[in-house]
Design a protein around this motif. Structure first.
Motif, PDB file in Angstrom:
ATOM      1  N   LEU A  87      -3.633   3.469   7.258  1.00 34.45           N
ATOM      2  CA  LEU A  87      -4.315   2.599   6.311  1.00 34.45           C
ATOM      3  C   LEU A  87      -4.130   1.028   6.615  1.00 34.45           C
ATOM      4  N   ALA A 114      -6.537   2.184  -2.201  1.00 40.32           N
ATOM      5  CA  ALA A 114      -6.948   2.759  -0.695  1.00 40.32           C
ATOM      6  C   ALA A 114      -8.207   3.217  -0.554  1.00 40.32           C
ATOM      7  N   LEU A 153     -11.633   8.238   7.467  1.00 40.27           N
ATOM      8  CA  LEU A 153     -11.816   7.416   6.309  1.00 40.27           C
ATOM      9  C   LEU A 153     -11.988   8.439   5.084  1.00 40.27           C
ATOM     10  N   SER A 168       0.005   3.900  -2.266  1.00 34.52           N
ATOM     11  CA  SER A 168      -1.493   4.243  -2.596  1.00 34.52           C
ATOM     12  C   SER A 168      -1.949   5.588  -2.243  1.00 34.52           C
ATOM     13  N   LEU A 169      -1.261   6.097  -1.501  1.00 30.84           N
ATOM     14  CA  LEU A 169      -1.654   7.437  -1.087  1.00 30.84           C
ATOM     15  C   LEU A 169      -1.088   8.578  -1.611  1.00 30.84           C
ATOM     16  N   LEU A 170      -2.091   9.105  -2.711  1.00 28.89           N
ATOM     17  CA  LEU A 170      -1.447  10.239  -3.585  1.00 28.89           C
ATOM     18  C   LEU A 170      -1.306  11.530  -3.094  1.00 28.89           C
ATOM     19  N   ILE A 171      -1.977  11.708  -2.001  1.00 29.68           N
ATOM     20  CA  ILE A 171      -2.295  13.383  -1.365  1.00 29.68           C
ATOM     21  C   ILE A 171      -2.018  13.099   0.166  1.00 29.68           C
ATOM     22  N   LYS A 175     -10.446  10.465  -0.143  1.00 29.55           N
ATOM     23  CA  LYS A 175     -10.003  11.582  -1.187  1.00 29.55           C
ATOM     24  C   LYS A 175      -8.691  11.473  -1.639  1.00 29.55           C
ATOM     25  N   GLY A 176      -7.938  10.969  -0.746  1.00 30.59           N
ATOM     26  CA  GLY A 176      -6.392  11.135  -1.219  1.00 30.59           C
ATOM     27  C   GLY A 176      -5.683   9.769  -1.664  1.00 30.59           C
ATOM     28  N   GLY A 177      -6.450   8.739  -1.730  1.00 30.00           N
ATOM     29  CA  GLY A 177      -5.953   7.522  -2.119  1.00 30.00           C
ATOM     30  C   GLY A 177      -6.171   7.217  -3.389  1.00 30.00           C
ATOM     31  N   LYS A 221     -10.505  10.852   4.143  1.00 35.06           N
ATOM     32  CA  LYS A 221      -9.171  11.415   3.954  1.00 35.06           C
ATOM     33  C   LYS A 221      -8.766  10.345   2.915  1.00 35.06           C
ATOM     34  N   TYR A 222      -8.856   9.147   3.371  1.00 38.83           N
ATOM     35  CA  TYR A 222      -8.244   8.300   2.323  1.00 38.83           C
ATOM     36  C   TYR A 222      -8.991   7.999   1.079  1.00 38.83           C
ATOM     37  N   LEU A 246       0.706  -1.168   0.140  1.00 38.10           N
ATOM     38  CA  LEU A 246      -0.052  -0.009  -0.050  1.00 38.10           C
ATOM     39  C   LEU A 246       0.774   1.212   0.005  1.00 38.10           C
TER      40      LEU A 246
END
Lengths: 206, 626
Positions: free
Chosen positions: A151, B56, B45, A134-137, B50-52, B47-48, A131
């Motif tokens: 996560l 994710a 949740l 997997s976090l873009l922002i 939006k940003g994943g 947040k993930y 993962l």
């Protein structure tokens, strides 16, 4: 070609039986494809199969799979004989699951992909590995890995808990921190979307 | 629970539920400013989501789904954290797993009235309609079910239609074959599509759109399936649309009555209720009333009257019985099942919506003489008369009709009179609603006819005669017609006729003469005929120009009009001036045709009138030529 004509027919029959999900003519096509790939590959294995590189290229071209970690795992799963080369049997049987597998077969497959070290459990570290991109922002004030760790905790809570779900902030988390196949299976049966929870590893059929 | 209350605000399943909640719903003030644990959990949740990346996002969405999404705190948390926008944005992507995960949540939270308004405001409906084009069955199913929830208010239903949603929903339902609907997936998809259509069908324009998209044969097809949870929304939709004549026609011709009747015997009360409701709405049409009888639907309806705890069901069943009883053959059938007796027991302790229908049914059952007696023997007269003091206008109209029906039996009339029923009826003539006035006047006809000492009774109502004569000034045609009928009856008593004459009944009646409506013509002519029998009323009618219009009535095709007109003309012809006018208007020729009628009354009146005219003509000739 790797086989003689008579041997070829026997092979197709036997594969149609063992792979279960393909018709005879489909198996024939797959065998032909195999032969083409072997021809392209280096002669390292004397025509018995093709290697990891060819395999990864093929899966990328056919299914758009790009994730290195995942592709490595898929190769290892296909390579049941652990020879470093995919034989025609391994090829057809592997694709049978990928393209036409039942839910049970796919669950076993996906779990095997995600179980990076093959020890029968998906650990926190393995989840983190899969993962971590997997976090873009990410919020600027947080450490980049914090989000991913969080996560991972969320995923763990969702899949490894054996009691009734309690929204995670309220739960006193004390489980063993890894996901067994049973855990995975239960979670996926309840929510099909979790089949590819840690990354796409099945072809996108759409 | 807020959601429950909100659903009763909007989904009043009446046909014209254009009356539903359409304004932006007002948010209940939260007690404390402490944000709940759910709020923080969901925000994290979000947040993930939006940003994943999709992986994710899916993990976060699956986790979010585990919150108790039917609780208002969670629902509002999703809205307040801005997560709702994110969920809707996800719908707009091509990532099917994200769309699916989002819909699973939206499906649950859209039960909340604030959320569904928000979803509509954020353009969620358009996207969901687009999703109905997807080749993936699961996601179409989820989209349909969510649409069903959101479309509970008018604006949402309009949006669905404007973006082609109705057509797509019909197509979705069409794509599943009823015969092969044993797969759980197919059952679920059909159920969700039907639910969405049902929700949408509450708007009039949508009812038309469903029909144009070929929805009717589809509904007919699905009516034959055996899964209750598909049948309920299908019948629900039919019942909703049955207010449109085109649907009723189709219900008739596509053999749907048979299925509706069959499902009256289902084990599921909700299904029974919708079937009864559909029949209630459709039985406006005579052919459908006949079909219900032919398919043996009257007995199950009667049996369902025993389920008196379920008030919604009871209202639907009594409604169906009421409308079916408009046909006499059905009334006879109901007698076999002792329906009247059961209905009388439902005259007390029932909510208004049930009462209206029960009384309506009893009123229709009075068509048959036997039932008038039955009602009395069961002690039904008193509760009916008591209801004359009700305030609900729909109820009053039915009560009036029932009282009128009962009053046709002289024994009943004794009871009605002793309970002051006639006076109560008479005072309803003052009710502002013309339907109440008209029904009261109609009911007064048999009362006046059958009461003992009728003339005296009428005179005892202070200001009563003036009141009824003044109703001849009404603008409502049904009121006018009924009042004429009542006056015709009242005028049989000489003293009362005199009083009415003093109140100016003659010019008021004459003013109405220029009408083309046969029902009014008939009762007006009858009133005139009876009012001629006092003083110089005949002359007055002539002077107020009633004669020429009456002559024209003879050209109508309605035999009842002929009979009443002939009687009026006969009475009027006793005055020579009137004869002259009649002669000038070609009455003789028209009446001659009626002298050979099989209707004795008409025959005699026609002959009598002609004789009078001829006698006068002869006398005039003699006077001219010596």
């Amino acid at each position: 070609a790797a086989m003689s004509r008579k041997g070829g027919k026997l092979l197709v029959d036997s594969l149609t039986r063992s792979a279960k999900h393909f018709t005879k003519s489909e198996v024939e096509c797959l065998v032909k494809l195999f032969d083409t790939l072997v021809a392209k590959a280096s002669s390292q294995f004397a025509g018995a199969g093709f290697d990891r590189t060819v395999f990864r290229d093929t899966l990328y071209n056919a299914f758009g799979m790009t994730d290195d970690v995942v592709l490595d795992r898929v190769f290892s799963i296909f390579d049941k004989g652990n020879t470093g080369c995919i034989t025609v049997v391994e090829w057809v049987e592997g694709l049978a699951v990928l393209l036409r597998g039942t839910l049970e077969e796919k669950m076993k497959y996906c779990f095997a992909v995600y179980d990076l070290n093959g020890d029968g459990y998906i650990s926190k570290e393995e989840m983190f590995q899969m993962l971590k991109h997997s976090l873009l922002i990410q919020p600027a004030d947080e450490e980049p890995d914090e989000g991913v760790k969080d996560l991972v905790e969320i995923a763990l809570k969702k899949m490894a808990s054996t009691c009734l779900f309690v929204p995670f902030l309220l739960q006193d988390y004390d489980h063993d921190g890894k996901i067994s196949f049973t855990d995975f299976e239960t979670a996926v049966r309840e929510e099909n979307l979790l089949l590819e929870a840690f990354g796409p590893c099945l072809p996108d059929i759409k | 629970i807020f959601s429950k209350a909100s659903s009763s605000l909007e989904d009043v399943g009446e046909s014209s539920s254009e009356t539903d909640e359409d304004e932006q719903p007002v948010r209940r003030q939260e007690g404390s400013t402490d944000l709940s644990a759910e709020y923080w959990g969901i925000q994290k949740l979000a947040k993930y989501v939006k940003g994943g990346d999709p992986t994710a996002t899916v993990i976060a969405l699956c986790s979010m789904k585990d919150f108790n999404l039917s609780e208002e705190t969670c629902q509002l948390a999703i809205k307040d954290t801005g997560c709702l926008e994110v969920l809707i944005n996800l719908l707009d992507t091509e990532e099917i797993k994200c769309q699916t995960g989002s819909l699973k949540i939206l499906k649950e939270i859209s039960q909340n009235i604030l959320i569904r308004h928000a979803i509509a405001d954020l353009g969620g409906l358009e996207i969901m309609v687009k999703i109905l084009d997807s080749p993936d069955t699961d996601i179409k199913c989820l989209a349909a079910e969510t649409i069903a929830n959101v479309a509970r208010f008018k604006r949402a239903r309009k949006t669905v239609r404007q973006h082609g949603g109705i057509k797509r929903l019909v197509e979705l339902l069409e794509s599943i074959s009823v015969a092969s609907s044993y797969q759980a997936k197919d059952i679920e998809t059909a159920r969700c599509a039907a639910l969405a259509l049902w929700s949408c069908s509450r708007s009039t324009k949508n009812k038309k759109a469903i029909r144009k998209a070929g929805g009717i044969p589809l509904l007919a097809r699905w009516l034959k399936c055996s899964h209750t949870n598909i049948l309920i929304p299908i019948v629900g939709t039919l019942q909703e649309c049955a207010s449109e004549p085109s649907y009723r026609l189709a219900i008739r011709t596509e053999g749907m009555i048979e299925n509706l009747v069959k499902n009256l015997s289902s084990e599921h009360e909700e299904l029974q209720m919708h079937c009864a409701s559909a029949i209630f709405k459709c039985a406006e049409d005579e052919e459908i009333r006949d079909l219900v009888r032919k398919h043996e639907g009257l007995q199950p309806l009667s049996v369902l009257l025993d389920k008196s705890e379920n008030k919604q069901l009871l209202a639907a069943v009594t409604g169906a019985i009421w409308k079916c009883a408009i046909s006499r053959e059905n009334v006879l059938k109901f007698q076999e099942y002792k329906t009247v007796e059961t209905l009388v027991t439902l005259l007390t302790d029932q909510p208004e919506e049930v009462l209206i229908n029960v009384i309506g049914a009893l009123g229709e059952c009075c068509q048959e003489e036997e039932n008038r007696g039955t009602i009395r023997r069961c002690g039904g007269i008193a509760p009916i008369v008591k209801l004359l003091t009700a305030t609900n206008q729909a109820l009053l109209v039915n009560v009036n009709k029932a009282v009128g029906g009962c009053a046709m039996d002289p024994e009943n009339m004794l009871i009605i009179d002793s309970l002051d029923g006639v006076r109560l009826l008479w005072s309803l003539l003052k009710n502002p609603n013309p339907d109440v006035q008209a029904s009261a006047a109609w009911a007064l006809c048999p009362c006046v006819e059958n009461a003992k000492n009728s003339g005296e009774m009428v005179r005892s109502f202070v200001g009563g005669l003036e009141l009824i004569v003044n109703l001849l000034k009404s603008k409502d045609r049904e009121v006018l017609t009924s009042v004429c009928a009542a006056i015709a009856n009242i005028a049989k008593d000489q003293e009362n006729l005199a009083v009415m004459t003093d109140h100016g009944v003659v010019p008021l009646l004459s003013k109405l003469a220029n009408t083309n409506n046969n029902k009014l013509r008939r009762h007006l002519a009858e009133a005139i005929a009876h009012c001629c029998l006092w003083g110089s009323n005949r002359v007055a009618f002539g002077e107020t120009k009633a004669v020429a219009p009456l002559a024209r009535y003879l050209k109508s095709k309605d035999p009842l009009v002929h009979r009443a007109t002939a009687q009026a003309l006969y009475q009027l012809s006793e005055d020579p001036n009137n004869c002259v006018i009649m002669h000038e208007n070609g009455v003789v020729k028209l009446l001659l045709a009626m002298v050979g009628s099989t209707d004795d009354t008409l025959q005699e009146a026609a002959a009598g009138c002609i004789a009078n005219i001829r006698r006068l003509a002869l006398a005039a000739e003699k006077a001219k030529y010596g």
